[in-house]
Design an enzyme around this catalytic site. Sequence first.
Site, PDB file in Angstrom:
ATOM      1  N   GLY A   1       0.805  -0.999   0.001  1.00 34.35           N
ATOM      2  CA  GLY A   1       0.324  -0.321   0.225  1.00 34.35           C
ATOM      3  C   GLY A   1       0.977   1.093   0.272  1.00 34.35           C
ATOM      4  O   GLY A   1      -0.266   2.475   0.753  1.00 34.35           O
TER       5      GLY A   1
ATOM      6  N   MET B   1      -3.693  -7.372  -6.620  1.00 32.27           N
ATOM      7  CA  MET B   1      -3.135  -8.277  -6.934  1.00 32.27           C
ATOM      8  C   MET B   1      -4.457  -9.050  -8.326  1.00 32.27           C
ATOM      9  O   MET B   1      -4.689 -10.238  -8.045  1.00 32.27           O
ATOM     10  CB  MET B   1      -2.294  -9.201  -6.407  1.00 32.27           C
ATOM     11  CG  MET B   1      -0.575  -8.493  -6.220  1.00 32.27           C
ATOM     12  SD  MET B   1      -0.035  -7.849  -7.185  1.00 32.27           S
ATOM     13  CE  MET B   1       0.590  -9.276  -7.894  1.00 32.27           C
ATOM     14  N   ARG B   2      -5.197  -8.736  -8.469  1.00 32.41           N
ATOM     15  CA  ARG B   2      -6.158  -9.916  -9.966  1.00 32.41           C
ATOM     16  C   ARG B   2      -6.339  -8.832 -11.083  1.00 32.41           C
ATOM     17  O   ARG B   2      -6.359  -7.924 -10.641  1.00 32.41           O
ATOM     18  CB  ARG B   2      -7.619  -9.624  -8.724  1.00 32.41           C
ATOM     19  CG  ARG B   2      -8.061 -10.390  -7.196  1.00 32.41           C
ATOM     20  CD  ARG B   2      -9.382 -10.242  -6.926  1.00 32.41           C
ATOM     21  NE  ARG B   2     -10.077 -10.832  -7.481  1.00 32.41           N
ATOM     22  CZ  ARG B   2     -11.004 -11.879  -7.698  1.00 32.41           C
ATOM     23  NH1 ARG B   2     -10.265 -13.014  -6.812  1.00 32.41           N
ATOM     24  NH2 ARG B   2     -11.481 -12.244  -8.433  1.00 32.41           N
TER      25      ARG B   2
ATOM     26  N   HIS C   1       1.761   0.700 -13.115  1.00 35.43           N
ATOM     27  CA  HIS C   1       2.801  -0.138 -13.625  1.00 35.43           C
ATOM     28  C   HIS C   1       3.763  -0.167 -13.326  1.00 35.43           C
ATOM     29  O   HIS C   1       4.076   0.901 -14.043  1.00 35.43           O
ATOM     30  CB  HIS C   1       1.845  -0.876 -14.494  1.00 35.43           C
ATOM     31  CG  HIS C   1       2.877  -2.186 -15.317  1.00 35.43           C
ATOM     32  ND1 HIS C   1       2.296  -3.363 -14.804  1.00 35.43           N
ATOM     33  CD2 HIS C   1       3.941  -2.453 -16.245  1.00 35.43           C
ATOM     34  CE1 HIS C   1       2.959  -4.060 -14.956  1.00 35.43           C
ATOM     35  NE2 HIS C   1       4.140  -3.565 -16.110  1.00 35.43           N
TER      36      HIS C   1
ATOM     37  N   ASP D   1      -3.047  -4.645 -18.452  1.00 37.11           N
ATOM     38  CA  ASP D   1      -2.053  -3.517 -19.018  1.00 37.11           C
ATOM     39  C   ASP D   1      -1.880  -2.709 -20.309  1.00 37.11           C
ATOM     40  O   ASP D   1      -0.897  -2.507 -20.294  1.00 37.11           O
ATOM     41  CB  ASP D   1      -0.201  -4.210 -18.735  1.00 37.11           C
ATOM     42  CG  ASP D   1      -0.382  -4.203 -17.282  1.00 37.11           C
ATOM     43  OD1 ASP D   1      -1.377  -3.802 -15.933  1.00 37.11           O
ATOM     44  OD2 ASP D   1       0.316  -5.718 -16.860  1.00 37.11           O
TER      45      ASP D   1
HETATM   46  C1  GRF Z   1       3.611  -0.873  -7.257  1.00 38.28           C
HETATM   47  O1  GRF Z   1       5.028  -1.658  -7.774  1.00 38.28           O
HETATM   48  C2  GRF Z   1       2.694  -1.225  -8.589  1.00 38.28           C
HETATM   49  O2  GRF Z   1       2.863  -1.083  -9.773  1.00 38.28           O
HETATM   50  C3  GRF Z   1       1.992  -2.269  -8.718  1.00 38.28           C
HETATM   51  O3  GRF Z   1       2.408  -3.455  -7.415  1.00 38.28           O
HETATM   52  C4  GRF Z   1       3.623  -2.708  -6.879  1.00 38.28           C
HETATM   53  C5  GRF Z   1       2.515  -2.354  -5.642  1.00 38.28           C
HETATM   54  O4  GRF Z   1       3.041  -1.749  -4.359  1.00 38.28           O
HETATM   55  N1  GRF Z   1       1.393  -2.812  -9.515  1.00 38.28           N
HETATM   56  P1  GRF Z   1       2.200  -0.739  -3.195  1.00 38.28           P
HETATM   57  O5  GRF Z   1       1.789  -2.057  -2.669  1.00 38.28           O
HETATM   58  O6  GRF Z   1       1.390   0.328  -3.290  1.00 38.28           O
HETATM   59  O7  GRF Z   1       3.180  -0.242  -2.477  1.00 38.28           O
END
Ligand code: GRF
Length: 201
Positions: A11, A90-91, A109, A145
């Site tokens: 986060g 992550m989905r 990304h 993406d």
């Molecule tokens: C980041 O590297 C973002 O680009 C990717 O997932 C990671 C999330 O990091 N989609 P965080 O949970 O915001 O620290």
Amino acid sequence: MKVAVLISGRGSNLKAILEAEKENKLGKAKVVLILSNKPEAKGLEHARKYRKKIEILESKGYEKREEYDKILVRILNDYEIDLVVLAGFMRILSPVFIEAFRNRVINIHPSLLPSFPGLHAQKQALDYGVKISGCTVHFVTEEVDGGPIILQHPVEVRDDDTVESLSQRILQYEHQILPKAIQLISEGKVKIEGRKTRIVS
Ligand code: GRF
């Protein structure tokens, strides 16, 4: 503009968004909901600190992606969400979700898309041997993406970089361009034109 931020883990991007909001740098956007698919997500600490509403929607018990996504859409509609920000969620979202929030979902990304989509983008960049990588904020479409790019920032890849060191350097810029993109969208300054966007001043 009511914003929901969806997370699964650390986060740090959520933290950057909440800090930007506190500093009045989020334009007309107001973060009204943090949703996680993991109850143990560390990033929820930031949501609590900023006293934001939290919803947890675990994927356990849903056989099909669409079933989960329908519930997700219902929750977001209950909060009258205008913009959904994927910040390390992550989905992969099904067409059911994309259709319900067409042009209203953005993602951060850690590469310069269209290079290195999917998981482990920083490792992909290192393995390939590119000299420049970076990060991208883009609208989310059915193609993983692959939606219209809103903002990007380049980051030099050093000879002695590890996945950790490169990820860390890229992350600093993620924390800048994601809140910036939210601000621009909230002010109506991001126009989608086919597969491109145009930023108007
Ligand atoms: C980041 O590297 C973002 O680009 C990717 O997932 C990671 C999330 O990091 N989609 P965080 O949970 O915001 O620290």
